[in-house]
Design a protein around this motif. Structure first.
Motif, PDB file in Angstrom:
ATOM      1  N   VAL A 225       1.037  -1.140   0.024  1.00 18.63           N
ATOM      2  CA  VAL A 225      -0.037   0.110   0.107  1.00 18.63           C
ATOM      3  C   VAL A 225       0.854   1.066   0.004  1.00 18.63           C
ATOM      4  O   VAL A 225       1.371   1.673   1.188  1.00 18.63           O
ATOM      5  N   GLY A 226       1.481   1.593  -1.070  1.00 21.63           N
ATOM      6  CA  GLY A 226       2.188   2.745  -1.330  1.00 21.63           C
ATOM      7  C   GLY A 226       3.525   2.129  -0.449  1.00 21.63           C
ATOM      8  O   GLY A 226       4.064   0.932  -0.862  1.00 21.63           O
ATOM      9  N   ASN A 249      -0.619  -2.949  -6.256  1.00 23.38           N
ATOM     10  CA  ASN A 249      -0.184  -1.944  -5.213  1.00 23.38           C
ATOM     11  C   ASN A 249      -1.624  -1.207  -4.769  1.00 23.38           C
ATOM     12  O   ASN A 249      -2.533  -0.654  -5.623  1.00 23.38           O
ATOM     13  N   ARG A 251      -2.634   0.786  -3.076  1.00 22.28           N
ATOM     14  CA  ARG A 251      -2.626   2.367  -2.911  1.00 22.28           C
ATOM     15  C   ARG A 251      -3.578   2.996  -4.147  1.00 22.28           C
ATOM     16  O   ARG A 251      -3.877   3.951  -3.817  1.00 22.28           O
ATOM     17  N   PRO A 300      -0.377   6.931   1.550  1.00 21.67           N
ATOM     18  CA  PRO A 300       0.434   5.771   1.206  1.00 21.67           C
ATOM     19  C   PRO A 300       1.927   6.436   1.288  1.00 21.67           C
ATOM     20  O   PRO A 300       2.773   5.537   1.285  1.00 21.67           O
ATOM     21  N   ASP A 417       7.699   4.096  -3.780  1.00 19.45           N
ATOM     22  CA  ASP A 417       6.689   4.472  -4.344  1.00 19.45           C
ATOM     23  C   ASP A 417       6.723   6.152  -4.461  1.00 19.45           C
ATOM     24  O   ASP A 417       6.991   6.733  -3.372  1.00 19.45           O
TER      25      ASP A 417
END
Length: 507
Positions: A225-226, A249, A251, A300, A417
């Motif tokens: 998630v990020g 991902n 995010r 994120p 990220d």
């Protein structure tokens, strides 16, 4: 693993049935299963006009086939490319072929065991890509539209990314409408309507509890998630194998999915996409809603966008570099997959054209083909090994550096990220869809070019064989220099012998 699990469940069912049948007590009263909760997808279902749906499916299928999406993906009932043209099935076939398999022995007897061993040793990419069957059942059509027009890295554990297809606005429209028509959801280019999406309210306590559940239920085994640290390292996530490689991902979940569809997906992914590798973790609906809220509202923790690459070449290696080494480490290991010779079964998209791009007539299979150049202006061949007027480096090296700029958007490393830059406006970098060529390999190619592009001094390969390194490679009339040289006429004996009988039969 899925097959093993199902087999185990079947065995357990049989044993339980036998135990019940042999017990002394009365037969148990059947218990009715509770009714299944209707899927949120029903909220987004629309009734397409029959003629409009047929047209959307037909037009979309034609574009998907023309842009060669099925070189990599499974797309509903659209026929996939044959194994020799299919990036994934070819690699999966070779990678999983055991030495005692009849097909392994056949390949080894024809091409040499060292060849198949080298192929298997070098296979790293395109062992799995997303299945696009019914994809709009879970993804917003608007996201599909935007992604096809300008793809970016969605899967941090996957080295491969969506290649830059040359899709026109009409192509993007046709592909988007195709997927919407398959799933019978709203056409973002049409006037059909669907029920409005429910609003979500931000609640910090629910976000915190959702984060805790995300880790407790094992979602962090495959997903990022990020840059949020959720109890698993990159090495641990990569250790989950193919499921983690395909895991997106999260995010981007707000852009990709409807909020209530996310909950359905967490509760029972097989119900939405039968065969998906996403496991059913037996998450209660109320817990799935908490996990969804965490994904929907969590920060994120992105890094700053990296600066644009300056296209600076690494220094050339300070030693003699041969054609054999350049071919073994770079051109014949990576580039040749798209730039094959004219007599191959699959010429490759970099030679014959593909993914919407025109034919470049560029082939890297043999030295002779490499130095024959590429067509250009003034109806003449141009060398991509020489530095053209107003250029700072040979085109071959420039396209390798272009890929590095694109990677800011479509090859983002785990836990690094960042906001994605705008889609690049220059011609695609190489290799398309794969990580950029590393410094040490660019330094090798640069040194070889600066040393005058020396060619092979011995004939290698099997006459008439058109597979990989086995295409005969040997001295040509002018065996040194980076300028354009036409193929020899008449053809040398090693290049003109017919293939063996078994090869001719396969064609």
């Amino acid at each position: 693993m899925r097959g093993w699990g199902l087999g185990l469940l079947s065995c357990v069912s049989v044993l339980l049935a036998s135990a019940c049948a042999c017990s002394d007590g009365p037969a148990p009263t059947p218990v009715e299963a509770p009714p299944r909760t209707p899927l949120a997808l029903e909220r987004y279902h629309v009734q397409w006009d029959a003629d409009a749906r047929t047209e959307a499916l037909s037009e979309g299928r034609a574009v998907i086939e023309r842009l060669e999406c099925t070189r990599c993906h499974v797309v509903d009932e659209i026929a996939a490319a044959g194994r020799s043209e299919h990036c994934v099935s070819c690699h999966v076939f070779l990678d999983g072929l055991p030495r005692d398999d009849r097909r392994y022995r056949t390949i080894a007897s024809r091409y040499g065991e060292d060849t198949i061993e080298r192929y298997q040793r070098n296979i790293e990419h395109y062992l799995a890509v997303p299945d696009l069957t019914g994809i709009a059942r879970r993804l917003r059509p608007e996201f599909i539209r935007d992604y096809v027009a300008a793809p970016f890295d969605v899967r941090p554990t996957m080295h491969e990314t969506m290649v830059r297809i040359a899709a026109s606005e009409d192509d993007v429209r046709a592909i988007t409408r195709y997927f919407a028509a398959v799933a019978e959801v709203r056409d973002p280019f049409g006037e059909t309507s669907a029920s409005p999406e429910p609003e979500l309210a931000r609640d910090e306590s629910r976000i915190a509890r959702g984060r805790q559940l995300f880790q407790e239920r094992g979602c962090n085994a495959c997903h990022y998630v990020g840059n949020i640290r959720l109890g698993r390292t990159e090495e641990q996530i990569r250790g989950a194998g193919i499921p983690a490689r395909l895991a997106p991902n999260l995010r981007f979940v707000r852009e990709r999915m409807h909020a209530d569809v996310v909950v359905d997906w967490i509760v029972d992914p097989q119900r939405i996409a039968p065969g998906t590798l996403m496991p059913n973790l037996r998450v209660r609906r109320e817990d799935a809603e908490l996990i969804r809220d965490f994904l929907w509202f969590a920060d994120p923790e992105l890094e700053p966008m990296p600066p644009k690459d300056e296209f600076v070449l690494p220094p050339a290696v300070q030693r003699p570099v041969s054609w054999e080494e350049v071919k073994e480490r770079v051109l014949g290991r990576v580039c040749v997959h798209c730039h094959m010779n004219d007599h191959e079964r699959d010429l490759g998209p970099g030679n014959a054209g593909g993914w919407g791009w025109p034919s470049e007539r560029v082939h890297f299979r043999t030295y002779e083909a490499l130095v024959s150049g590429m067509p250009g202006i003034e109806d003449r061949q141009w060398s991509y090994l020489e530095t053209w007027e107003n250029a700072s480096m040979p085109l071959l090296l420039e396209v390798m550096l272009r890929r590095r700029d694109e990677e800011r958007r479509d090859h983002v490393l785990p836990f690094h990220d960042h906001e994605r830059p705008a889609y690049t406006d220059h011609e695609p970098g190489m290799p398309m869809g794969l990580p950029s060529i590393p410094d040490d390999e660019i330094a090798l190619v640069r040194a070889w070019i600066e040393q005058g592009c020396p060619g092979p001094t011995e004939i290698t390969g099997m006459p008439g064989i058109t597979d990989g390194f086995l295409v005969p490679d040997g001295p040509i009339a002018v065996n040194h220099g980076c300028g354009v040289r036409v193929p020899m006429d008449p053809r040398p004996e090693w290049a003109s012998q017919p293939p063996p009988e078994w090869a001719r039969e396969e064609r």
